[in-house]
Design an enzyme around this catalytic site. Structure first.
Site, PDB file in Angstrom:
ATOM      1  N   THR A  11       4.575 -11.170   0.938  1.00  0.00           N
ATOM      2  CA  THR A  11       5.190 -10.489  -0.335  1.00  0.00           C
ATOM      3  C   THR A  11       6.735 -10.371  -0.238  1.00  0.00           C
ATOM      4  O   THR A  11       7.283 -10.793  -1.470  1.00  0.00           O
ATOM      5  CB  THR A  11       4.679  -8.897  -0.397  1.00  0.00           C
ATOM      6  OG1 THR A  11       3.299  -9.064  -0.674  1.00  0.00           O
ATOM      7  CG2 THR A  11       5.162  -8.138  -1.695  1.00  0.00           C
ATOM      8  N   SER A  23      -2.270 -15.387  -0.571  1.00  0.00           N
ATOM      9  CA  SER A  23      -3.701 -14.634  -0.497  1.00  0.00           C
ATOM     10  C   SER A  23      -4.563 -15.925  -1.098  1.00  0.00           C
ATOM     11  O   SER A  23      -5.703 -16.325  -0.446  1.00  0.00           O
ATOM     12  CB  SER A  23      -3.894 -13.654  -1.123  1.00  0.00           C
ATOM     13  OG  SER A  23      -3.939 -12.491  -0.447  1.00  0.00           O
ATOM     14  N   LYS A  52      -8.638 -10.714  -8.653  1.00  0.00           N
ATOM     15  CA  LYS A  52      -8.044 -10.907  -7.546  1.00  0.00           C
ATOM     16  C   LYS A  52      -7.305  -9.623  -7.689  1.00  0.00           C
ATOM     17  O   LYS A  52      -6.334  -9.247  -8.446  1.00  0.00           O
ATOM     18  CB  LYS A  52      -7.215 -11.986  -7.535  1.00  0.00           C
ATOM     19  CG  LYS A  52      -6.593 -12.328  -5.941  1.00  0.00           C
ATOM     20  CD  LYS A  52      -7.276 -12.622  -5.063  1.00  0.00           C
ATOM     21  CE  LYS A  52      -6.797 -12.895  -3.611  1.00  0.00           C
ATOM     22  NZ  LYS A  52      -7.073 -11.407  -2.680  1.00  0.00           N
ATOM     23  N   LYS A  84       0.101 -11.111 -13.237  1.00  0.00           N
ATOM     24  CA  LYS A  84       0.613 -11.756 -11.998  1.00  0.00           C
ATOM     25  C   LYS A  84       0.338 -13.023 -11.422  1.00  0.00           C
ATOM     26  O   LYS A  84       0.688 -13.899 -11.282  1.00  0.00           O
ATOM     27  CB  LYS A  84       0.668 -10.597 -10.546  1.00  0.00           C
ATOM     28  CG  LYS A  84       1.743 -11.027  -9.636  1.00  0.00           C
ATOM     29  CD  LYS A  84       1.304  -9.862  -8.398  1.00  0.00           C
ATOM     30  CE  LYS A  84       1.574  -8.631  -8.825  1.00  0.00           C
ATOM     31  NZ  LYS A  84       1.362  -7.765  -7.545  1.00  0.00           N
ATOM     32  N   ASN A 131       4.913  -2.871   4.589  1.00  0.00           N
ATOM     33  CA  ASN A 131       5.037  -4.052   4.684  1.00  0.00           C
ATOM     34  C   ASN A 131       6.028  -4.868   3.997  1.00  0.00           C
ATOM     35  O   ASN A 131       7.064  -5.624   4.529  1.00  0.00           O
ATOM     36  CB  ASN A 131       3.633  -4.726   4.405  1.00  0.00           C
ATOM     37  CG  ASN A 131       3.703  -6.069   4.315  1.00  0.00           C
ATOM     38  OD1 ASN A 131       4.198  -6.771   3.555  1.00  0.00           O
ATOM     39  ND2 ASN A 131       2.797  -6.937   5.464  1.00  0.00           N
ATOM     40  N   LYS A 158      -8.332  -4.660  -8.891  1.00  0.00           N
ATOM     41  CA  LYS A 158      -7.661  -3.593  -8.007  1.00  0.00           C
ATOM     42  C   LYS A 158      -8.804  -2.587  -7.686  1.00  0.00           C
ATOM     43  O   LYS A 158      -9.737  -2.531  -8.170  1.00  0.00           O
ATOM     44  CB  LYS A 158      -6.560  -3.042  -8.846  1.00  0.00           C
ATOM     45  CG  LYS A 158      -5.558  -2.378  -7.708  1.00  0.00           C
ATOM     46  CD  LYS A 158      -4.498  -3.638  -7.243  1.00  0.00           C
ATOM     47  CE  LYS A 158      -3.427  -3.023  -6.447  1.00  0.00           C
ATOM     48  NZ  LYS A 158      -2.482  -4.249  -6.299  1.00  0.00           N
TER      49      LYS A 158
HETATM   50  N1  GLU Z   1      -1.877  -6.050  -3.152  1.00  0.00           N
HETATM   51  C1  GLU Z   1      -1.081  -6.940  -3.399  1.00  0.00           C
HETATM   52  C2  GLU Z   1      -0.550  -7.195  -4.740  1.00  0.00           C
HETATM   53  O1  GLU Z   1      -0.501  -6.038  -5.534  1.00  0.00           O
HETATM   54  C3  GLU Z   1      -1.609  -8.460  -2.830  1.00  0.00           C
HETATM   55  C4  GLU Z   1      -3.007  -8.646  -3.722  1.00  0.00           C
HETATM   56  C5  GLU Z   1      -3.805  -9.940  -3.257  1.00  0.00           C
HETATM   57  O2  GLU Z   1      -3.178 -10.577  -2.288  1.00  0.00           O
HETATM   58  O3  GLU Z   1      -4.925 -10.274  -3.778  1.00  0.00           O
HETATM   59  O4  GLU Z   1       0.138  -8.203  -5.509  1.00  0.00           O
END
Ligand code: GLU
Length: 419
Positions: free
Chosen positions: A188, A348, A68, A92, A218, A104
């Site tokens: 976030t 998410s 993810k 995370k 954002n 990513k």
């Molecule tokens: N891009 C965001 C992060 O770095 C969200 C990732 C997601 O929602 O999968 O955490």
């Protein structure tokens, strides 16, 4: 010796490993990305020419579930950066106990130089190129720097045409009308906000404290609004065009409006609100510093200028390991990225669950669930840091590594196979 970004990030893993009795298998598994796919996306430009852009998708580790993580559109993106960001996503998701591994993606492009139609073609081309490795049970993208809900909607649509069925759970951060979740947009910042409020007493900050926010996308925009609403005083803000400072505070609504129509620097009036050097923002006199843009903002060369007592990392990787040490010596407390900005991926996860259930929750329910998760993981990590006398970052890594190693060891370790 020059270290790659991933090598630098791995020092945090090695640090955390020292605090746990870990089987070597665990480190061996987490030291390298599992797979990184690289391609060149070709699109037709509006003037009829063809142009190509480098693109990557990394699935770093999927021990705890499908990978993810977001997709970034940025001119400076590299494979090393993508792999590092995917490594952070792995930790995370484990910090928040989400049933996911880390991934990513990125396209090396400045999206501001594309027309809207070119941006749509590029987004669809990304999904066409990576559809084989992406999927609701395999790898689930989301927004990141310079990507948004509309782009997620195009990608979900492209994926659905490729597989021949509506498949909203393939990507999160979609528009609400296309199966997105309420509350994903400000998740976030909101996650960081709930964490901060829960720890205010321990951190020695609260309403009335002064704040500097670096980056007004954002995360930065929503954080400004949430903090201002409860009485924090925003004294400095920057975006990609520059930075402004006002000792008596800036109005959050005016900042958001100025950004929407160009840049926060429009608010400079030559009097109380003045333009400052973008680099000077991190050294501004304030209680709370909020990096909300890109990596490596605070490094060996400028960490000494930080005056804030608390740093909350809404960006990924804004403080280098060297700067961490300097700030630690100065007594600055850092709420680290893998915890502080985990609200985004947490909502998410809620979106993915709702898509798979086909049943949608109220915004109140989303906020409550997010708050409970941020507070309980945050409190556990804070307590671990206190008990062991380590930084909050080290504690967050130890907390996540415990969950990752449980999953890795459940398949059997070297000791199991040789006894
Ligand atoms: N891009 C965001 C992060 O770095 C969200 C990732 C997601 O929602 O999968 O955490």
């Amino acid at each position: 010796m020059h270290q790659s970004m991933l090598e630098q990030a791995l020092t945090r893993l090695e640090d955390a490993a020292r605090h746990l009795q870990l089987d070597q298998d665990v480190l061996e598994k987490l030291k390298y990305p599992r797979e990184t796919t690289k391609t060149r996306l070709m699109i037709r430009m509006d003037d009829g020419s063809r142009k190509s852009f480098m693109a990557w998708r990394c699935r770093y580790d999927d021990t705890r579930g499908p990978t993810k993580g977001g997709i970034r559109f940025h001119p400076d993106s590299t494979m090393d950066e993508v792999e590092t960001l995917a490594f952070w996503m792995t930790f995370k998701c484990a910090v928040m106990n989400l049933p996911y591994g880390g991934g990513k993606g990125a396209v090396q492009v400045d999206p501001h130089l594309l027309s809207k139609a070119e941006l749509e073609r590029l987004s669809r081309a990304y999904m066409q190129a990576f559809a084989q490795i992406i999927g609701p049970e395999r790898d689930i993208p989301a927004p990141d720097v310079y990507t948004n809900a509309m782009i997620m909607g195009w990608m979900a649509d492209e994926y659905s045409s490729i597989v021949g069925k509506v498949s909203p759970a393939v990507i999160t951060g979609k528009p609400i009308a296309l199966g997105g979740s309420l509350g994903r947009d400000d998740a976030t910042a909101r996650g960081g906000f709930y964490l901060l409020r829960h720890l205010e007493e321990q951190l020695g900050v609260g309403p009335g404290s002064t704040v500097a926010i670096q980056g007004f996308g954002n995360a930065g925009t929503h954080m400004a609004r949430l903090l201002a609403d409860v009485g924090y005083k925003i004294v400095a803000v920057s975006d990609s065009k520059g930075a402004i400072h006002a000792r008596d505070g800036l109005d959050a609504a005016a900042l958001i409006e100025a950004k929407r129509t160009g840049s926060v620097t429009k608010l400079a009036d030559g009097g109380a609100v003045r333009v400052i050097d973008a680099d000077a923002l991190i050294g501004v006199e304030c209680d709370l510093l909020v990096p909300a843009a890109l990596e490596d903002l605070i490094h060996e060369g400028n960490a000494d200028t930080v005056k804030a007592r608390v740093v909350i990392e809404l960006a990924n990787g804004p403080v280098t390991p060297e700067a961490d040490e300097i700030l630690g010596r100065k007594g600055v407390i850092i709420l680290p990225d893998i915890l502080a900005n985990a609200g985004g991926v947490t909502v998410s996860y809620f979106e993915w669950v709702q898509n798979r259930q086909g049943y949608y929750w109220s915004v109140g329910e989303i906020h409550e669930r997010l708050k409970v998760s941020m507070e309980s993981e945050g409190a556990a990590i804070w307590e671990l840091a206190r008990q062991r006398g380590i930084s909050v970052r080290a504690a967050a890594y130890v907390h996540a590594l415990g969950r990752l190693s449980d999953a890795i060891e459940a398949h059997g370790t070297q000791q199991f196979f040789t006894s």
